[in-house]
Design an enzyme around this catalytic site. Structure first.
Site, PDB file in Angstrom:
ATOM      1  N   GLU A 228      42.165  15.779 -29.469  1.00  0.00           N
ATOM      2  CA  GLU A 228      41.104  15.671 -28.627  1.00  0.00           C
ATOM      3  C   GLU A 228      41.613  15.946 -27.145  1.00  0.00           C
ATOM      4  O   GLU A 228      42.482  15.173 -26.912  1.00  0.00           O
ATOM      5  CB  GLU A 228      40.164  14.441 -28.436  1.00  0.00           C
ATOM      6  CG  GLU A 228      38.945  14.768 -27.668  1.00  0.00           C
ATOM      7  CD  GLU A 228      38.210  13.289 -27.935  1.00  0.00           C
ATOM      8  OE1 GLU A 228      37.246  13.072 -26.876  1.00  0.00           O
ATOM      9  OE2 GLU A 228      38.362  12.390 -28.640  1.00  0.00           O
ATOM     10  N   ASP A 230      40.062  15.488 -23.461  1.00  0.00           N
ATOM     11  CA  ASP A 230      39.124  15.332 -22.569  1.00  0.00           C
ATOM     12  C   ASP A 230      39.209  15.901 -21.382  1.00  0.00           C
ATOM     13  O   ASP A 230      40.049  15.193 -20.428  1.00  0.00           O
ATOM     14  CB  ASP A 230      38.670  13.826 -22.503  1.00  0.00           C
ATOM     15  CG  ASP A 230      38.194  13.105 -23.996  1.00  0.00           C
ATOM     16  OD1 ASP A 230      37.475  13.603 -24.619  1.00  0.00           O
ATOM     17  OD2 ASP A 230      38.525  12.019 -24.260  1.00  0.00           O
ATOM     18  N   GLU A 233      35.306  13.740 -18.338  1.00  0.00           N
ATOM     19  CA  GLU A 233      34.384  12.629 -18.554  1.00  0.00           C
ATOM     20  C   GLU A 233      34.034  11.921 -17.504  1.00  0.00           C
ATOM     21  O   GLU A 233      34.776  11.455 -16.664  1.00  0.00           O
ATOM     22  CB  GLU A 233      35.006  11.511 -19.565  1.00  0.00           C
ATOM     23  CG  GLU A 233      35.306  12.255 -20.933  1.00  0.00           C
ATOM     24  CD  GLU A 233      35.590  10.841 -22.198  1.00  0.00           C
ATOM     25  OE1 GLU A 233      34.491  10.717 -22.691  1.00  0.00           O
ATOM     26  OE2 GLU A 233      36.708  10.334 -21.985  1.00  0.00           O
ATOM     27  N   HIS A 244      44.204  13.037 -26.221  1.00  0.00           N
ATOM     28  CA  HIS A 244      44.444  12.110 -27.359  1.00  0.00           C
ATOM     29  C   HIS A 244      44.980  12.875 -28.457  1.00  0.00           C
ATOM     30  O   HIS A 244      44.423  13.564 -29.411  1.00  0.00           O
ATOM     31  CB  HIS A 244      43.026  11.515 -27.693  1.00  0.00           C
ATOM     32  CG  HIS A 244      42.085  11.010 -26.764  1.00  0.00           C
ATOM     33  ND1 HIS A 244      42.122   9.644 -26.847  1.00  0.00           N
ATOM     34  CD2 HIS A 244      41.424  11.496 -25.820  1.00  0.00           C
ATOM     35  CE1 HIS A 244      41.046   9.039 -25.825  1.00  0.00           C
ATOM     36  NE2 HIS A 244      40.813  10.287 -25.335  1.00  0.00           N
TER      37      HIS A 244
END
Length: 451
Positions: A228, A230, A233, A244
């Protein structure tokens, strides 16, 4: 990124078919995007699709709910495969039920929508066609978008990110998945969420436990894991971008220790903590927020660049850079003010230094770090856009002091100015239901061509 289940629809009337319902036509809203080179940008007629977890599930022989509130129907869903055979997934009324509105290159996601039902949050994916997610391969490239978080406060998260999902939603791999990307199936992320109702074409009914804090959510035996990234956020108080990596490749169903739950957090296949860059957490408290350098009272642009070792799309990923643009001015990311760390971008060196400075476990390195995340980006990842609240930690990890068992003055604990009492889902859902995030002007392509 935590996953959230919205309330299922009430019983409707109409015809049906096995596993994919036809009571509500599935019409994907258009969201135009642009792909850029040194010669300019070309507009693409891409679309979005709602995640399958938010959809109404009913029996194929009628309109009995397969899932109501946070529980499965025991007769229709006695086991994973029987449930997959017995239950049909319906199309979505995007604006009416879910508060999802698109116009041109702009997408608005409303937090709470109340019609005949009450829907909380949403998650959509970018589509190349009506049956295939758009895969973005971003090594040696950049990704840019505009965002308006002025109506998104403490405890809420407007998240835009990439997940290593299958382009067809897992339809080819799992024959019992009859819905595919057209109906938003195949989700995964680095939290290995257990709240997904279907994983690998089977219902996640085994050991299902309704949530004690969320009337619409529960968790099953299995989680669904993948790399993942991101990109964003954020709310109007704080923001972070976070890679991640996972030791697995692509969407992977997990169980037991490999999910990394609870005390096994660092024994699972994914780096749940990630290596985040949050300007406030890195010691610059005046860079991002209301009236600050990047003023969240107004729209602005986020540019994320994925730099490789050899300057090609085949090279290893070594750095993730962040820039902002507002009112015609381009800003480089704020530099770290934390002792022992330097720079303003994410690298393996920065991650190791920040983990040491904050006393955090460097699971990021253990799970393969920048190279592993780059491998996923090279294969192509799916773009997800969402708005959500947090029943696990009230979003304090993003915008307040966290964890609560450490003093707020300890390095890395303060992530934003929100109170530690903020972000309680019952509060934000009742007090600020009309909160929203607006994403627009999505572009990707060669470095320094999208802004």
């Amino acid at each position: 990124m935590y996953s959230k289940i919205a309330v299922v629809l009430s019983v409707l009337a109409g015809v049906h078919s096995q596993q994919v319902g036809t009571n509500q036509a599935e019409t994907h809203p258009t969201l135009t995007t642009q792909k850029c080179t040194a010669s300019g940008c070309t507009t693409q007629q891409t679309k979005i699709v709602l995640d399958s977890n938010w959809r109404w599930l009913h029996s194929t022989s009628g309109f009995t709910n397969c899932y109501t509130g946070n529980a499965w129907d025991a007769t229709l869903c006695p086991n994973p495969t029987t449930c997959a055979t017995n239950c049909a997934m319906e199309g979505a009324d995007y604006p009416g039920t879910y508060g999802i509105n698109s116009a041109g290159n702009s997408l608005t996601l409303k937090f709470v929508t109340s019609t005949a039902q009450k829907n909380i949050g949403s998650r959509v994916y970018l589509m190349e066609t009506d049956t295939k997610y758009q895969l973005l391969s971003l090594k040696n490239q950049e990704f840019t978008f505009d965002v308006d978080v002025s109506n998104l406060g403490c405890g809420l998260n407007g998240a835009l990110y990439f997940a290593a999902m299958d382009a067809d939603g897992g339809m080819a791999k799992y024959p019992t998945n009859k819905a595919g990307a057209k109906y938003g199936t195949g989700y995964c992320d680095a939290q290995c969420p257990h709240d997904m109702k279907f994983i690998n074409g089977e219902a996640n009914v085994l050991d299902w436990k309704p949530s004690t804090s969320d009337v619409n959510a529960g968790s099953g035996r299995y989680g669904t894991c993948c790399d993942e990234m991101d990109i964003w956020e954020a709310n109007n108080m704080a923001t972070a971008y976070t890679p991640h990596p996972c030791t697995s490749t692509g969407q992977t169903r997990c169980s037991g220790t490999q999910c990394g739950d609870d005390t096994n957090r660092y024994n699972g296949i994914c780096d749940k903590d990630g290596c985040d860059y949050n300007s406030y957490r890195m010691g610059n408290t005046t860079f991002y927020g209301k009236g600050k350098t990047i003023n969240t009272n107004a729209k602005f642009t986020i540019i994320t660049q994925f730099i490789t070792k050899d300057g090609t799309a085949n090279g290893d990923l070594v750095e993730i850079r962040r820039k902002y643009k507002q009112n015609g001015v381009v800003y480089t990311n704020s530099a770290s003010n934390i002792a022992g760390t330097t720079g303003n971008s994410i690298t393996d060196t920065f991650c190791a230094a920040a983990k040491t400075a904050f006393g955090d476990t460097n699971d990021y390195a253990k799970k393969g770090g920048m190279k592993k995340l780059g491998d996923a980006l090279g294969k192509g990842m799916v773009l997800a856009l969402s708005v959500w609240d947090d029943h696990a930690a009230n979003m304090l990890w993003l915008d307040s002091a966290y964890p609560l068992n450490k003093p707020a003055t300890a390095p890395g604990v303060k992530r934003g100015e929100c109170a530690t009492t903020s972000g309680v889902p019952a509060d934000v859902e009742s007090q600020v239901p009309n909160s929203s995030v607006i994403y627009s002007n999505i572009k990707w392509g060669a470095l320094d061509t999208t802004y």
